[in-house]
Design a protein around this motif. Structure first.
Motif, PDB file in Angstrom:
ATOM      1  N   UNK A 148       0.789  -1.269   0.131  1.00 39.77           N
ATOM      2  CA  UNK A 148       0.030   0.177   0.059  1.00 39.77           C
ATOM      3  C   UNK A 148       0.795   1.098   0.183  1.00 39.77           C
ATOM      4  N   UNK A 149       0.222   2.458  -0.449  1.00 43.56           N
ATOM      5  CA  UNK A 149       1.034   3.507  -0.508  1.00 43.56           C
ATOM      6  C   UNK A 149       0.033   4.724  -0.239  1.00 43.56           C
ATOM      7  N   UNK A 150       0.533   5.977   0.280  1.00 43.39           N
ATOM      8  CA  UNK A 150      -0.330   7.051   0.623  1.00 43.39           C
ATOM      9  C   UNK A 150      -1.160   7.462  -0.866  1.00 43.39           C
ATOM     10  N   UNK A 151      -2.322   7.930  -0.490  1.00 42.52           N
ATOM     11  CA  UNK A 151      -3.348   7.973  -1.693  1.00 42.52           C
ATOM     12  C   UNK A 151      -2.768   9.468  -2.381  1.00 42.52           C
ATOM     13  N   UNK A 152      -2.286  10.357  -1.676  1.00 42.47           N
ATOM     14  CA  UNK A 152      -2.011  11.533  -2.629  1.00 42.47           C
ATOM     15  C   UNK A 152      -0.729  11.408  -3.663  1.00 42.47           C
ATOM     16  N   UNK A 153       0.204  10.370  -3.310  1.00 37.80           N
ATOM     17  CA  UNK A 153       1.258  10.030  -4.114  1.00 37.80           C
ATOM     18  C   UNK A 153       0.722   9.062  -5.292  1.00 37.80           C
ATOM     19  N   UNK A 154      -0.104   8.105  -4.679  1.00 36.37           N
ATOM     20  CA  UNK A 154      -0.642   7.550  -5.723  1.00 36.37           C
ATOM     21  C   UNK A 154      -1.609   8.342  -6.761  1.00 36.37           C
ATOM     22  N   UNK A 155      -2.277   9.074  -6.368  1.00 32.76           N
ATOM     23  CA  UNK A 155      -2.843   9.859  -7.314  1.00 32.76           C
ATOM     24  C   UNK A 155      -2.111  10.532  -8.218  1.00 32.76           C
ATOM     25  N   UNK A 156      -0.830  11.312  -7.809  1.00 32.98           N
ATOM     26  CA  UNK A 156       0.010  11.974  -8.481  1.00 32.98           C
ATOM     27  C   UNK A 156       0.619  11.053  -9.484  1.00 32.98           C
ATOM     28  N   UNK A 157       1.179  10.000  -9.050  1.00 34.04           N
ATOM     29  CA  UNK A 157       1.696   9.153 -10.175  1.00 34.04           C
ATOM     30  C   UNK A 157       1.099   8.751 -11.098  1.00 34.04           C
ATOM     31  N   UNK A 158      -0.489   8.372 -10.758  1.00 32.54           N
ATOM     32  CA  UNK A 158      -1.401   7.784 -11.643  1.00 32.54           C
ATOM     33  C   UNK A 158      -1.637   8.821 -12.542  1.00 32.54           C
ATOM     34  N   UNK A 159      -1.670  10.061 -12.382  1.00 35.78           N
ATOM     35  CA  UNK A 159      -2.024  11.152 -13.280  1.00 35.78           C
ATOM     36  C   UNK A 159      -1.017  11.038 -14.197  1.00 35.78           C
ATOM     37  N   UNK A 160       0.416  11.100 -13.919  1.00 36.34           N
ATOM     38  CA  UNK A 160       1.303  10.966 -15.094  1.00 36.34           C
ATOM     39  C   UNK A 160       1.375   9.893 -15.819  1.00 36.34           C
ATOM     40  N   UNK A 161       1.101   8.862 -15.225  1.00 34.83           N
ATOM     41  CA  UNK A 161       1.075   7.439 -15.829  1.00 34.83           C
ATOM     42  C   UNK A 161      -0.066   7.486 -16.898  1.00 34.83           C
ATOM     43  N   UNK A 268       9.215   7.299 -13.290  1.00 35.76           N
ATOM     44  CA  UNK A 268       9.450   8.686 -13.473  1.00 35.76           C
ATOM     45  C   UNK A 268      10.051   9.372 -12.356  1.00 35.76           C
ATOM     46  N   UNK A 269       9.986   9.173 -10.927  1.00 38.24           N
ATOM     47  CA  UNK A 269      10.522   9.801 -10.130  1.00 38.24           C
ATOM     48  C   UNK A 269      10.888   8.729  -9.033  1.00 38.24           C
ATOM     49  N   UNK A 270       9.917   7.970  -8.480  1.00 36.88           N
ATOM     50  CA  UNK A 270      10.064   6.957  -7.415  1.00 36.88           C
ATOM     51  C   UNK A 270      10.255   7.696  -6.169  1.00 36.88           C
ATOM     52  N   UNK A 271       9.597   8.852  -5.894  1.00 36.96           N
ATOM     53  CA  UNK A 271       9.783   9.497  -4.664  1.00 36.96           C
ATOM     54  C   UNK A 271       8.604   9.450  -3.897  1.00 36.96           C
ATOM     55  N   UNK A 272       8.869  10.091  -2.589  1.00 38.02           N
ATOM     56  CA  UNK A 272       7.834  10.204  -1.633  1.00 38.02           C
ATOM     57  C   UNK A 272       7.458  11.607  -1.484  1.00 38.02           C
ATOM     58  N   UNK A 273       6.079  11.956  -1.323  1.00 42.89           N
ATOM     59  CA  UNK A 273       5.563  13.311  -1.443  1.00 42.89           C
ATOM     60  C   UNK A 273       5.643  14.398  -2.687  1.00 42.89           C
ATOM     61  N   UNK A 274       5.946  13.885  -3.840  1.00 45.62           N
ATOM     62  CA  UNK A 274       5.731  14.348  -4.805  1.00 45.62           C
ATOM     63  C   UNK A 274       4.477  15.247  -5.122  1.00 45.62           C
ATOM     64  N   UNK A 275       3.445  14.605  -4.279  1.00 44.77           N
ATOM     65  CA  UNK A 275       1.971  15.217  -4.329  1.00 44.77           C
ATOM     66  C   UNK A 275       2.102  16.718  -4.084  1.00 44.77           C
ATOM     67  N   UNK A 276       2.935  17.186  -3.427  1.00 46.49           N
ATOM     68  CA  UNK A 276       2.957  18.439  -2.826  1.00 46.49           C
ATOM     69  C   UNK A 276       3.098  19.660  -3.859  1.00 46.49           C
TER      70      UNK A 276
END
Length: 312
Positions: A148-161, A268-276
């Motif tokens: 599992x992964x925090x929803x904000x980073x999931x959403x951000x990654x899914x958007x770019x994907x 793409x980034x593979x980072x944490x907190x890119x949602x910010x």
């Protein structure tokens, strides 16, 4: 190229080519209330999926899309392949004819018959809700690593994907994507439904839960724990080799051979907190409220450490 890669690359490259030719409204289909990509899934495959027979030594990885399943899937495959070198299964693992695409619900309807010929241990990934998995998986108590992964980073990654992958719908703005994400109008359904439903199964002895964030913080410890959970009996040196090969830099460098045309989009980034970099105050308020309503008080909601990873 590792066990699953040739099949993986061939299917994804075909899906990318097919997606470029399709009208946007044809990219997805609805099955039992959930959207799936038409280029890699089909109603016929889902119907045939019921016939899948799990083995008690199968190695399952479950995770919502963009939670890191390709990353952790490579770790798992690497661990199992190295472990197999200590057994008599090495030759069968190298048999190219026995390759099969690792995602359980992706492919043609005949894949489950072919999977019966795969040697143990079979490494199988899935994005499906637990109730949509074949009942044999839980009856046989096959071990499942739940990611599992925090929803904000999931959403951000899914958007770019989504915007980088032709088989998926694209979005003009993050705001447009965010509206669909919060309503669960996504491939494989709602993030919140996914985490909520899997929360009901976390007490099972055959399920280990790990978060993307804790694996990023201490990959060596995470890889060791995964190896021990699946009883793979690797040496410390072998574990370290898996750790080194699973760094974001190493995987991005090898992405063309491991993931074909998908590689440049996937890593793409593979980072944490890119949602910010993408969430507005309104996005934050809506996500925070939904998380509180849907996942607060659940075991997986607690494990996600929302206050640590999802607060400005």
């Amino acid at each position: 190229m590792s066990k699953h890669r040739k099949k993986f690359v061939a299917l994804i490259d075909k899906a990318m080519a097919d997606g470029n030719k399709m009208a946007s409204e044809d990219l997805m289909f609805l099955y039992k209330g959930i959207l799936y990509p038409s280029t890699i899934c089909s109603p016929e495959t889902f119907k045939a999926l019921k016939s899948f027979e799990a083995r008690d030594d199968d190695v399952f990885l479950a995770g919502y899309p963009k939670s890191g399943t390709n990353w952790v899937g490579q770790i798992l495959t690497d661990l199992v392949t190295i472990s197999a070198k200590h057994t008599e299964n090495l030759n069968s693992l190298d048999d190219e004819e026995l390759e099969e695409f690792p995602y359980l619900e992706v492919g043609d309807a005949e894949k489950y018959q072919r999977m019966e010929n795969l040697p143990s241990k079979r490494v199988i990934f899935t994005h499906l809700l637990p109730d949509n998995l074949p009942s044999s998986i839980f009856k046989r108590e096959a071990k499942i690593l739940l990611l599992i992964r925090n929803p904000k980073d999931v959403a951000t990654s899914f958007y770019h994907f989504s915007n980088g992958l032709s088989p998926l719908p694209s979005y003009k703005t993050f705001n447009d994507f965010f509206a669909d994400f919060m309503m669960g109008k996504m491939p494989w359904g709602s993030y919140f439904d996914y985490v909520f439903e899997w929360s009901k199964h976390t007490d099972r002895k055959n399920i280990m839960t790990i978060t993307y964030e804790e694996l990023k913080e201490n990959r060596a410890l995470g890889v060791k724990q995964i190896s021990e959970f699946f009883e793979l009996h690797l040496t410390d040196e072998e574990i370290q080799g898996v750790v080194d090969r699973s760094s974001f830099e190493a995987m991005k460098e090898n992405s063309k051979s491991t993931h074909g045309a998908l590689g440049s989009v996937l890593f793409r980034k593979g980072s944490v907190s890119d949602w910010k970099n993408f969430f507005s105050e309104d996005h934050n308020q809506k996500m925070d409220m939904t998380f509180e309503e849907r996942l607060s008080g659940t075991k997986l909601g607690e494990k996600l450490k929302y206050d640590v990873y999802c607060k400005p």
